[in-house]
Motif scaffolding. Sequence first.
Motif, PDB file in Angstrom:
ATOM      1  N   THR A 104      47.863  69.249  10.673  1.00 49.31           N
ATOM      2  CA  THR A 104      47.295  70.318  10.125  1.00 49.31           C
ATOM      3  C   THR A 104      45.823  69.984   9.770  1.00 49.31           C
ATOM      4  OG1 THR A 104      49.256  70.906   9.361  1.00 49.31           O
ATOM      5  CG2 THR A 104      47.211  72.258   8.523  1.00 49.31           C
ATOM      6  N   ARG A 105      44.997  70.829  10.237  1.00 48.22           N
ATOM      7  CA  ARG A 105      43.458  70.503  10.025  1.00 48.22           C
ATOM      8  C   ARG A 105      42.738  72.199   9.616  1.00 48.22           C
ATOM      9  NH1 ARG A 105      45.274  66.124   9.925  1.00 48.22           N
ATOM     10  NH2 ARG A 105      44.459  64.387  11.120  1.00 48.22           N
ATOM     11  N   ARG A 106      41.825  71.976   8.886  1.00 47.77           N
ATOM     12  CA  ARG A 106      40.995  73.253   8.598  1.00 47.77           C
ATOM     13  C   ARG A 106      39.984  73.177   9.888  1.00 47.77           C
ATOM     14  NH1 ARG A 106      42.183  75.470   3.995  1.00 47.77           N
ATOM     15  NH2 ARG A 106      42.952  74.044   2.218  1.00 47.77           N
ATOM     16  N   ALA A 107      39.697  74.441  10.168  1.00 47.96           N
ATOM     17  CA  ALA A 107      38.439  74.858  11.213  1.00 47.96           C
ATOM     18  C   ALA A 107      37.355  74.092  10.678  1.00 47.96           C
ATOM     19  CB  ALA A 107      38.252  76.384  11.470  1.00 47.96           C
ATOM     20  N   GLY A 108      36.580  73.370  11.617  1.00 49.92           N
ATOM     21  CA  GLY A 108      35.254  72.882  11.399  1.00 49.92           C
ATOM     22  C   GLY A 108      35.370  71.651  10.792  1.00 49.92           C
ATOM     23  N   GLY A 109      36.589  70.807  10.741  1.00 41.87           N
ATOM     24  CA  GLY A 109      36.793  69.634  10.457  1.00 41.87           C
ATOM     25  C   GLY A 109      36.336  68.651  11.576  1.00 41.87           C
ATOM     26  N   PRO A 110      36.415  67.320  11.160  1.00 42.41           N
ATOM     27  CA  PRO A 110      35.868  66.445  12.151  1.00 42.41           C
ATOM     28  C   PRO A 110      36.575  66.142  13.404  1.00 42.41           C
ATOM     29  CG  PRO A 110      36.603  65.170  10.134  1.00 42.41           C
ATOM     30  CD  PRO A 110      36.478  66.833   9.836  1.00 42.41           C
ATOM     31  N   GLN A 111      37.945  66.394  13.060  1.00 43.26           N
ATOM     32  CA  GLN A 111      38.842  66.092  14.122  1.00 43.26           C
ATOM     33  C   GLN A 111      39.939  67.188  14.504  1.00 43.26           C
ATOM     34  OE1 GLN A 111      41.822  62.950  13.266  1.00 43.26           O
ATOM     35  NE2 GLN A 111      41.556  61.998  15.299  1.00 43.26           N
ATOM     36  N   HIS A 112      39.944  67.345  15.709  1.00 45.15           N
ATOM     37  CA  HIS A 112      40.959  68.693  16.169  1.00 45.15           C
ATOM     38  C   HIS A 112      42.206  68.181  15.716  1.00 45.15           C
ATOM     39  CE1 HIS A 112      43.360  71.353  18.573  1.00 45.15           C
ATOM     40  NE2 HIS A 112      42.436  72.079  18.342  1.00 45.15           N
ATOM     41  N   PRO A 113      43.303  68.767  15.498  1.00 44.84           N
ATOM     42  CA  PRO A 113      44.897  68.159  14.908  1.00 44.84           C
ATOM     43  C   PRO A 113      45.400  67.614  16.199  1.00 44.84           C
ATOM     44  CG  PRO A 113      44.786  70.643  14.828  1.00 44.84           C
ATOM     45  CD  PRO A 113      43.283  70.169  15.008  1.00 44.84           C
ATOM     46  N   MET A 114      45.238  68.176  17.371  1.00 47.51           N
ATOM     47  CA  MET A 114      45.844  67.524  18.615  1.00 47.51           C
ATOM     48  C   MET A 114      45.399  66.275  18.807  1.00 47.51           C
ATOM     49  SD  MET A 114      48.287  69.820  19.051  1.00 47.51           S
ATOM     50  CE  MET A 114      48.979  69.577  20.682  1.00 47.51           C
ATOM     51  N   ALA A 115      44.133  65.748  18.200  1.00 45.88           N
ATOM     52  CA  ALA A 115      43.534  64.523  18.569  1.00 45.88           C
ATOM     53  C   ALA A 115      43.955  63.355  17.503  1.00 45.88           C
ATOM     54  CB  ALA A 115      42.067  64.387  18.949  1.00 45.88           C
ATOM     55  N   ALA A 116      45.096  63.710  16.764  1.00 48.81           N
ATOM     56  CA  ALA A 116      45.271  62.778  15.504  1.00 48.81           C
ATOM     57  C   ALA A 116      46.516  61.632  15.665  1.00 48.81           C
ATOM     58  CB  ALA A 116      45.609  63.631  14.335  1.00 48.81           C
TER      59      ALA A 116
END
Length: 127
Positions: free
Chosen positions: A58-70
């Motif tokens: 889970t990530r907030r929009a505008g964060g450094p990394q997209h959740p699918m790249a984690a």
Amino acid sequence: MNQRGALGRYGEEVAARRLREQGMTVLERNWRCRAGEIDIVARDRGPRTTLVVCEVKTRRAGGPQHPMAAVSPRKAQRLRRLAEQWLSECWLPVHGGPPPGGLRIDLVGVLLPHRGAPLVEHARGVA
């Protein structure tokens, strides 16, 4: 619970809801052992029952990394080990054999925009 933990729990709730909407049965959430944690274990009933271990990011929009790249290769290997351990400790003693459709590891990414509903992506068979 800290803010990061609350964000993760919210994302897991959104992911579990999405999996149920897709016809899956959530068997367990936040299963822990010495080696780590599985966010969601579900059963996907297609022509043959498949056991699905889901990693939720889970990530907030505008964060450094997209959740699918984690999910790194190292994390994927760890998920495979955890999935095998869950299978041997929780599934096999009850069912006596592996699920007919095998075991699959999925990633559910939850992106929380500044406004509006969460955006949910479900990638099947990532590891």
